[in-house]
Design an enzyme around this catalytic site. Structure first.
Site, PDB file in Angstrom:
ATOM      1  N   SER A  46       0.825  -1.206   0.000  1.00 53.10           N
ATOM      2  CA  SER A  46       0.000   0.000   0.000  1.00 53.10           C
ATOM      3  C   SER A  46       0.858   1.254   0.000  1.00 53.10           C
ATOM      4  O   SER A  46       0.503   2.247  -0.647  1.00 53.10           O
ATOM      5  CB  SER A  46      -0.958   0.001   1.189  1.00 53.10           C
ATOM      6  OG  SER A  46      -0.256  -0.154   2.401  1.00 53.10           O
ATOM      7  N   GLU A  47       1.980   1.247   0.711  1.00 52.31           N
ATOM      8  CA  GLU A  47       2.929   2.362   0.640  1.00 52.31           C
ATOM      9  C   GLU A  47       4.356   1.877   0.780  1.00 52.31           C
ATOM     10  O   GLU A  47       4.619   0.855   1.447  1.00 52.31           O
ATOM     11  CB  GLU A  47       2.658   3.423   1.717  1.00 52.31           C
ATOM     12  CG  GLU A  47       1.570   4.405   1.380  1.00 52.31           C
ATOM     13  CD  GLU A  47       0.290   4.142   2.130  1.00 52.31           C
ATOM     14  OE1 GLU A  47      -0.743   4.716   1.750  1.00 52.31           O
ATOM     15  OE2 GLU A  47       0.325   3.351   3.087  1.00 52.31           O
ATOM     16  N   THR A  48       5.258   2.612   0.158  1.00 53.29           N
ATOM     17  CA  THR A  48       6.702   2.423   0.289  1.00 53.29           C
ATOM     18  C   THR A  48       7.312   3.772   0.642  1.00 53.29           C
ATOM     19  O   THR A  48       6.960   4.792   0.051  1.00 53.29           O
ATOM     20  CB  THR A  48       7.325   1.890  -1.009  1.00 53.29           C
ATOM     21  OG1 THR A  48       6.774   0.594  -1.304  1.00 53.29           O
ATOM     22  CG2 THR A  48       8.835   1.774  -0.898  1.00 53.29           C
ATOM     23  N   HIS A  77       0.404   5.101   8.405  1.00 56.73           N
ATOM     24  CA  HIS A  77       1.191   3.906   8.713  1.00 56.73           C
ATOM     25  C   HIS A  77       2.633   4.031   8.227  1.00 56.73           C
ATOM     26  O   HIS A  77       3.548   3.526   8.896  1.00 56.73           O
ATOM     27  CB  HIS A  77       0.471   2.630   8.239  1.00 56.73           C
ATOM     28  CG  HIS A  77       0.941   1.990   6.986  1.00 56.73           C
ATOM     29  ND1 HIS A  77       0.533   2.388   5.744  1.00 56.73           N
ATOM     30  CD2 HIS A  77       1.777   0.935   6.788  1.00 56.73           C
ATOM     31  CE1 HIS A  77       1.091   1.609   4.829  1.00 56.73           C
ATOM     32  NE2 HIS A  77       1.846   0.721   5.434  1.00 56.73           N
TER      33      HIS A  77
END
Length: 305
Positions: A46-48, A77
């Site tokens: 979902s995110e990096t 997050h």
């Protein structure tokens, strides 16, 4: 070719293989935005996060946050996970019952994080860099219901109504009657793209919530459907919880003082997450707010690029 170390953390949980997975690339200096975007697509989480030297030497790091499709000015997050990852990497959490302050420069501004370790695990909490504001171009409830595969009559509970809020990233906040309605929601990407408002450089995704919960200790149950970000659903969304603080204050009108809410998310995905939202209310307004949660490291490696 440069070797760049990274770690994978599960965030808003203290249990591996639950919560929201995050990739943290520690050696992000020298990468341009296009390269970061391609790496984020390769991880397909979902995110990096890409860590770079801070602009202000008094801060811990500059970070950039990418979904598989676009960059975000702020996200919860990644903030929690990166704060814990950097505190651990810098040796600040070597023993039980230690704490550290981490200041991350995000596109939304500097974000101050308090990281604490104990026998129960590691927990990070950050001050919202931007308090939630209500935006006036929320899409019609009927259109939102159709795009989520729900009946218009399933939207809303008590005095909670559909609304649009942002604390750095916009979300269409969709109250639903109960857990059953929340579990049935499915986002139609085509319909959602047609109605999603555009703010802060991104289109708003859907944050579905209800007062009925699975865990008795939680105040709200939530889902975040994100068809425009390259993921069907997000297991834990701190930036949405930050925006949600505005709706809680608007619709529930908590009395002046400090308030704490636990939000459960990710259960429909088999990745249970717990987000702590704290709000300080004064004169009926949010004076300050904080988002907190745990994180566990589950993998490390290197990128040879």
């Amino acid at each position: 070719m440069t070797s760049r170390s990274y770690a994978i953390y599960d965030v808003f949980t203290d249990t591996p293989l639950s919560g929201n997975p995050l990739a943290v690339v520690f050696d992000g200096d020298g990468l341009d935005g296009g390269q970061m975007q391609r790496i984020a697509a390769e991880f397909n989480l979902s995110e990096t996060v890409f860590v770079q030297p801070p602009d202000n030497p008094l801060h811990t790091a500059r970070i950039r946050i990418f979904t598989p499709r676009h960059e975000l000015p702020f996200a919860g997050h990644p903030t929690v996970g990166t704060a814990i990852a950097l505190a651990r990497r810098n040796g600040a959490l070597g023993d039980v019952a230690q704490s550290a302050i981490v200041v991350l420069e995000e596109n939304v501004g500097a974000v101050r994080c308090a990281v604490n370790s104990s026998a129960a695990g590691v927990f990070a909490e950050f001050d919202l860099p931007r308090l939630p504001v209500q935006l006036d171009d929320a899409p019609p409830a009927e259109a939102v219901a159709a795009a989520l595969g729900l009946s218009h009559h399933e939207l809303g509970f008590e005095n909670h109504k559909l609304s649009l809020w942002s604390a750095g990233v916009p979300f269409v906040l969709v109250p639903v009657a109960d857990l059953g309605a929340a579990g049935r929601a499915r986002a139609n990407a085509v319909l959602w793209e047609e109605l999603a408002p555009f703010h802060d450089g991104v289109r708003a995704e859907a944050y579905i919530y209800c007062r009925e919960t699975v865990g008795h200790e939680n105040a709200f149950h939530a889902r975040m459907l994100a068809p425009l970000s390259g993921i069907d659903e997000d297991p834990a969304t701190g930036s949405a919880a930050a925006a949600f603080a505005g709706a809680i204050n608007s619709f529930d009108a908590p009395v002046d003082g400090a308030h704490q809410f636990w939000i459960e998310q990710g259960l429909e995905m088999g990745r249970p997450s717990h987000i702590r939202l704290e709000m300080d209310i004064k004169g009926g307004n949010i004076e300050a707010a904080r988002i907190g949660g745990g994180a566990v490291q589950i993998a490390t490696g290197t990128l040879d690029l």
